[in-house]
Scaffold this motif. Structure first.
Motif, short mmCIF file in Angstrom:
data_model
loop_
_atom_site.label_atom_id
_atom_site.label_comp_id
_atom_site.label_asym_id
_atom_site.label_seq_id
_atom_site.Cartn_x
_atom_site.Cartn_y
_atom_site.Cartn_z
N LEU A 88 -5.62 7.50 -9.22
CA LEU A 88 -5.20 8.75 -8.57
C LEU A 88 -3.89 8.57 -7.81
O LEU A 88 -3.06 9.47 -7.76
CB LEU A 88 -6.27 9.25 -7.60
CG LEU A 88 -7.51 9.90 -8.21
CD1 LEU A 88 -8.55 10.16 -7.13
CD2 LEU A 88 -7.14 11.20 -8.90
N PHE A 89 -3.71 7.40 -7.19
CA PHE A 89 -2.50 7.14 -6.42
C PHE A 89 -1.26 7.04 -7.29
O PHE A 89 -0.15 7.27 -6.83
CB PHE A 89 -2.63 5.83 -5.62
CG PHE A 89 -3.65 5.85 -4.54
CD1 PHE A 89 -3.49 6.64 -3.42
CD2 PHE A 89 -4.79 5.06 -4.62
CE1 PHE A 89 -4.43 6.65 -2.40
CE2 PHE A 89 -5.73 5.06 -3.61
CZ PHE A 89 -5.56 5.86 -2.50
N HIS A 90 -1.45 6.64 -8.54
CA HIS A 90 -0.32 6.25 -9.39
C HIS A 90 0.12 7.29 -10.41
O HIS A 90 1.19 7.15 -10.99
CB HIS A 90 -0.64 4.94 -10.10
CG HIS A 90 -1.00 3.85 -9.13
ND1 HIS A 90 -0.11 3.34 -8.21
CD2 HIS A 90 -2.18 3.21 -8.90
CE1 HIS A 90 -0.71 2.42 -7.49
NE2 HIS A 90 -1.96 2.32 -7.88
N THR A 121 -9.22 -0.94 -4.75
CA THR A 121 -8.62 -2.17 -4.21
C THR A 121 -7.12 -1.95 -4.03
O THR A 121 -6.33 -2.89 -4.08
CB THR A 121 -8.87 -3.37 -5.15
OG1 THR A 121 -8.34 -3.05 -6.44
CG2 THR A 121 -10.36 -3.69 -5.24
N HIS A 122 -6.73 -0.71 -3.82
CA HIS A 122 -5.33 -0.32 -3.67
C HIS A 122 -4.61 -1.24 -2.69
O HIS A 122 -5.08 -1.46 -1.58
CB HIS A 122 -5.25 1.13 -3.21
CG HIS A 122 -3.86 1.62 -2.97
ND1 HIS A 122 -2.99 1.86 -4.00
CD2 HIS A 122 -3.20 1.89 -1.83
CE1 HIS A 122 -1.84 2.28 -3.50
NE2 HIS A 122 -1.93 2.31 -2.18
N GLY A 123 -3.49 -1.80 -3.13
CA GLY A 123 -2.70 -2.66 -2.28
C GLY A 123 -3.35 -3.99 -1.95
O GLY A 123 -2.90 -4.69 -1.05
N GLU A 166 0.80 -1.22 0.00
CA GLU A 166 0.00 0.00 0.00
C GLU A 166 0.84 1.28 0.00
O GLU A 166 0.34 2.34 -0.38
CB GLU A 166 -0.91 0.03 1.24
CG GLU A 166 -1.90 -1.10 1.29
CD GLU A 166 -2.59 -1.23 2.63
OE1 GLU A 166 -3.19 -2.27 2.86
OE2 GLU A 166 -2.50 -0.29 3.47
N ALA A 167 2.07 1.20 0.44
CA ALA A 167 2.92 2.38 0.58
C ALA A 167 3.29 2.98 -0.77
O ALA A 167 3.66 2.27 -1.70
CB ALA A 167 4.19 2.01 1.35
N ALA A 168 3.20 4.30 -0.84
CA ALA A 168 3.67 5.00 -2.03
C ALA A 168 5.20 4.94 -2.07
O ALA A 168 5.85 4.91 -1.02
CB ALA A 168 3.20 6.45 -2.01
#
Length: 164
Positions: A74-76, A150-152, A29-31
């Motif tokens: 959005l996270f990526h 479903t991030h991580g 999950e960590a960026a």
């Protein structure tokens, strides 16, 4: 009572931010460092850090979007940041373990909410694990149920704080 300074991120904070993230989130999950480097470049105004005695101990960051919920892309990629969008996202609220339960995360969140208000956002949105739903509700967020994210490989809940 410990004295905390909350300020905007600086490029030289990158290594410490990456280190804090790796302590606060599972590896899945960590960026990663490169993602933080891109975020700092793309939306530094929405990236706040907390310091105690000049040492970075936590942070909060997110982009602006027109989406009502956080979706995994959005996270990526910072390409999804819409500077004049309606909603401010919370990608992460991190405080190193030695400084938890002292109200530092709450200070970061309250500053972030005020930032959203000051910049004319309609809401602040985030995803969280079920065990944290109650914590975010204490700020006024509403639980919208299980997220499509479903991030991580985890199950998340969509939370929304409607502003003013």
């Amino acid at each position: 009572m410990i004295e905390i300074t909350i300020r905007g991120v600086r490029p030289e904070d990158l290594d410490r931010i990456t280190e804090i993230e790796s302590v606060c989130f599972p590896a899945t999950e960590a960026a990663q460092r490169e993602s933080f480097r891109e975020r700092i470049a793309a939306f530094p105004e929405y990236f706040l850090v907390a310091e105690a005695d000049g040492i970075l101990i936590g942070f909060i960051n997110g982009c602006v979007t027109n989406s009502a919920v956080i979706y995994d892309e959005l996270f990526h990629s910072t390409s999804h940041h819409i500077p004049d969008g309606k909603n401010l996202t919370v990608f992460g609220l991190d405080v190193i373990p030695e400084y938890r339960n002292l109200g530092i995360a709450a200070q970061l969140m309250n500053h972030f909410i005020q930032l959203a208000k000051d910049t004319g956002r309609r809401s602040v949105i985030l995803t969280c694990k079920e065990r944290l739903v109650h914590y975010y509700e204490s700020f006024g967020y509403v639980n919208n149920g299980i997220s499509g994210s479903t991030h991580g490989g985890s199950q998340w809940f969509d939370m929304t704080l409607v502003l003013g």
